[in-house]
Design an enzyme around this catalytic site. Structure first.
Site, PDB file in Angstrom:
ATOM      1  N   ARG A 171     -12.187   1.915  -7.839  1.00 35.90           N
ATOM      2  CA  ARG A 171     -11.567   3.229  -8.264  1.00 35.90           C
ATOM      3  C   ARG A 171     -11.646   3.596  -9.575  1.00 35.90           C
ATOM      4  O   ARG A 171     -12.529   3.265 -10.241  1.00 35.90           O
ATOM      5  CB  ARG A 171      -9.870   2.690  -8.071  1.00 35.90           C
ATOM      6  CG  ARG A 171      -9.535   2.317  -6.781  1.00 35.90           C
ATOM      7  CD  ARG A 171      -8.119   2.283  -6.652  1.00 35.90           C
ATOM      8  NE  ARG A 171      -7.568   2.029  -5.196  1.00 35.90           N
ATOM      9  CZ  ARG A 171      -6.442   2.177  -4.719  1.00 35.90           C
ATOM     10  NH1 ARG A 171      -5.632   2.410  -5.458  1.00 35.90           N
ATOM     11  NH2 ARG A 171      -6.390   1.817  -3.327  1.00 35.90           N
ATOM     12  N   ASN A 213     -11.262  -2.953  -5.080  1.00 33.99           N
ATOM     13  CA  ASN A 213     -10.492  -1.821  -5.790  1.00 33.99           C
ATOM     14  C   ASN A 213     -11.146  -1.389  -7.095  1.00 33.99           C
ATOM     15  O   ASN A 213     -10.715  -0.659  -7.945  1.00 33.99           O
ATOM     16  CB  ASN A 213      -8.968  -2.032  -5.911  1.00 33.99           C
ATOM     17  CG  ASN A 213      -8.075  -2.153  -4.732  1.00 33.99           C
ATOM     18  OD1 ASN A 213      -7.097  -3.012  -4.407  1.00 33.99           O
ATOM     19  ND2 ASN A 213      -8.337  -0.940  -3.856  1.00 33.99           N
ATOM     20  N   ASP A 222       0.816  -1.235   0.082  1.00 34.12           N
ATOM     21  CA  ASP A 222       0.050  -0.148   0.025  1.00 34.12           C
ATOM     22  C   ASP A 222       0.872   1.225  -0.064  1.00 34.12           C
ATOM     23  O   ASP A 222       1.930   1.327   0.592  1.00 34.12           O
ATOM     24  CB  ASP A 222      -0.865  -0.066   1.229  1.00 34.12           C
ATOM     25  CG  ASP A 222      -1.936   0.942   1.179  1.00 34.12           C
ATOM     26  OD1 ASP A 222      -2.449   1.194  -0.116  1.00 34.12           O
ATOM     27  OD2 ASP A 222      -2.517   1.419   2.275  1.00 34.12           O
TER      28      ASP A 222
HETATM   29  C1  IPE Z   1      -5.329  -2.783   0.230  1.00 33.54           C
HETATM   30  O1  IPE Z   1      -5.042  -1.305  -0.068  1.00 33.54           O
HETATM   31  C2  IPE Z   1      -5.370  -3.621  -1.061  1.00 33.54           C
HETATM   32  C3  IPE Z   1      -4.204  -3.644  -1.826  1.00 33.54           C
HETATM   33  C4  IPE Z   1      -2.889  -3.178  -1.397  1.00 33.54           C
HETATM   34  C5  IPE Z   1      -4.129  -4.256  -3.126  1.00 33.54           C
HETATM   35  P1  IPE Z   1      -6.200  -0.237  -0.318  1.00 33.54           P
HETATM   36  O2  IPE Z   1      -5.392   1.109  -0.632  1.00 33.54           O
HETATM   37  O3  IPE Z   1      -7.280  -0.714  -1.371  1.00 33.54           O
HETATM   38  O4  IPE Z   1      -6.953  -0.310   1.157  1.00 33.54           O
HETATM   39  P2  IPE Z   1      -7.894   0.491   1.934  1.00 33.54           P
HETATM   40  O5  IPE Z   1      -8.767   0.904   1.092  1.00 33.54           O
HETATM   41  O6  IPE Z   1      -7.058   2.063   2.282  1.00 33.54           O
HETATM   42  O7  IPE Z   1      -8.344  -0.042   3.231  1.00 33.54           O
HETATM   43  C1  IPE Z   2      -1.508   0.418  -3.253  1.00 34.02           C
HETATM   44  O1  IPE Z   2      -1.479   1.620  -3.261  1.00 34.02           O
HETATM   45  C2  IPE Z   2      -1.794  -0.408  -4.749  1.00 34.02           C
HETATM   46  C3  IPE Z   2      -3.238  -1.014  -4.906  1.00 34.02           C
HETATM   47  C4  IPE Z   2      -4.267  -0.821  -3.991  1.00 34.02           C
HETATM   48  C5  IPE Z   2      -3.736  -1.523  -6.054  1.00 34.02           C
HETATM   49  P1  IPE Z   2      -2.521   2.401  -3.258  1.00 34.02           P
HETATM   50  O2  IPE Z   2      -2.940   2.787  -4.504  1.00 34.02           O
HETATM   51  O3  IPE Z   2      -3.580   2.268  -2.282  1.00 34.02           O
HETATM   52  O4  IPE Z   2      -1.844   3.680  -2.770  1.00 34.02           O
HETATM   53  P2  IPE Z   2      -2.461   4.986  -1.782  1.00 34.02           P
HETATM   54  O5  IPE Z   2      -2.926   3.985  -0.425  1.00 34.02           O
HETATM   55  O6  IPE Z   2      -3.654   5.597  -2.328  1.00 34.02           O
HETATM   56  O7  IPE Z   2      -1.221   5.841  -1.321  1.00 34.02           O
HETATM   57 MG    MG Z   3      -4.328   2.331  -0.568  1.00 28.59          MG
END
Ligand code: IPE
Ligand code: IPE
Ligand code: MG
Length: 252
Positions: A68, A65, A17
């Site tokens: 998004r 996800n 993350d």
């Molecule tokens: C968790 O990260 C999923 C992955 C790293 C693939 P998210 O960024 O989606 O988690 P939340 O929404 O902050 O809990």
């Molecule tokens: C993790 O990084 C990747 C996925 C969840 C696919 P994020 O995209 O969630 O990064 P932040 O949490 O927005 O910084």
């Molecule tokens: Mg994230």
């Protein structure tokens, strides 16, 4: 480097993350954070192999996800495909066994084919088990396993279902449960990752953003792990009486 061996985790699971924030801090588009994040994976696999880790499971895309923006989802899918295309030959060289967990039926056919090719062509390797969780959710996994169990046991009622009976139907069947879960990005939550399998996993949260994650940070997590006493419901006295049980005691 942390000592591999008796006290080290066999199975590490990682919630990768912080890609978006890494990019935002640099005034770059979020997608570039994902590009940089994908590049961290190959050296990480190598570091895990060097430290005696036998299973590495990476959370790449959760069932949530999909919420998004569509452009970000398609970038992530594209990057995953590129990663598979680029890395399969290296996985072959390193003896990596690749596997995907999650509902792959939602992916474009081309991506499904790349996944199948990566799995098939690395199935006979003898090295680390690299599992990528994509369109994966712990709740999905448990529900899916329960349905599968019911299909496999049509004459049994659900009151006959127990944990050992469910185990072969879960997506990580055959792998030891994660010993150590690392989450980068500063949040202290599981976000629907391996809910069943992490029942007794040591949880390590770091503020480091995923694209910055490196071997030194992995070693910090391993050093932290080695100080844990894994009781699995027992008392300190029971566990510490047997020093070899520290940090590796099985659930039995
Ligand atoms: C968790 O990260 C999923 C992955 C790293 C693939 P998210 O960024 O989606 O988690 P939340 O929404 O902050 O809990
Ligand atoms: C993790 O990084 C990747 C996925 C969840 C696919 P994020 O995209 O969630 O990064 P932040 O949490 O927005 O910084
Ligand atoms: Mg994230």
């Amino acid at each position: 480097m942390a000592e591999p061996g008796a006290l080290g985790p066999r199975h590490i699971a990682i919630i990768m993350d912080g890609n978006g924030r890494w990019a935002k801090n640099r005034r770059l588009p979020r997608t570039l954070g994902h590009v940089k994040g994908a590049k961290v994976v190959r050296p990480l696999v190598k570091s895990c192999v060097e430290r005696g880790v036998t299973h590495l499971t990476l959370f790449a895309f959760s069932t949530e996800n999909w919420r998004r923006p569509p452009e970000e989802v398609s970038t992530l899918m594209g990057l995953f495909g590129q990663y598979l295309e680029k890395e399969v030959s290296d996985m072959q060289k390193q003896g990596v066994r690749f596997r995907l967990i999650g509902d792959r039926s939602a992916f474009a056919q081309g991506l499904q084919d790349l996944i199948a090719h990566a799995e098939l062509s690395t199935a006979h390797n003898q090295g680390i088990h690299l599992t990528v969780a994509a369109n994966y959710g712990g709740q999905w996994d448990i529900l899916n396993a329960t349905r599968e169990w019911q299909r496999a046991n049509p004459l049994k009622g659900l009151e006959m279902l127990d944990a050992p009976g469910l185990a072969p139907h879960l997506s990580m069947a055959g792998a030891p449960d994660p010993d150590l879960l690392i989450r980068t990005g500063g949040e202290s939550r599981i976000s629907n990752f391996l809910l069943w399998q992490c029942a007794y996993t040591e949880l390590y949260f770091t503020d480091a953003l995923w694209p910055d994650f490196n071997a030194a940070m992995l070693d910090e997590a391993l050093a932290w792990y080695q100080k844990r006493v894994r009781r699995f419901g027992r008392t300190d006295e029971q566990v510490l009486g047997d020093p070899s049980a520290r940090a590796k005691l099985p659930m039995a």
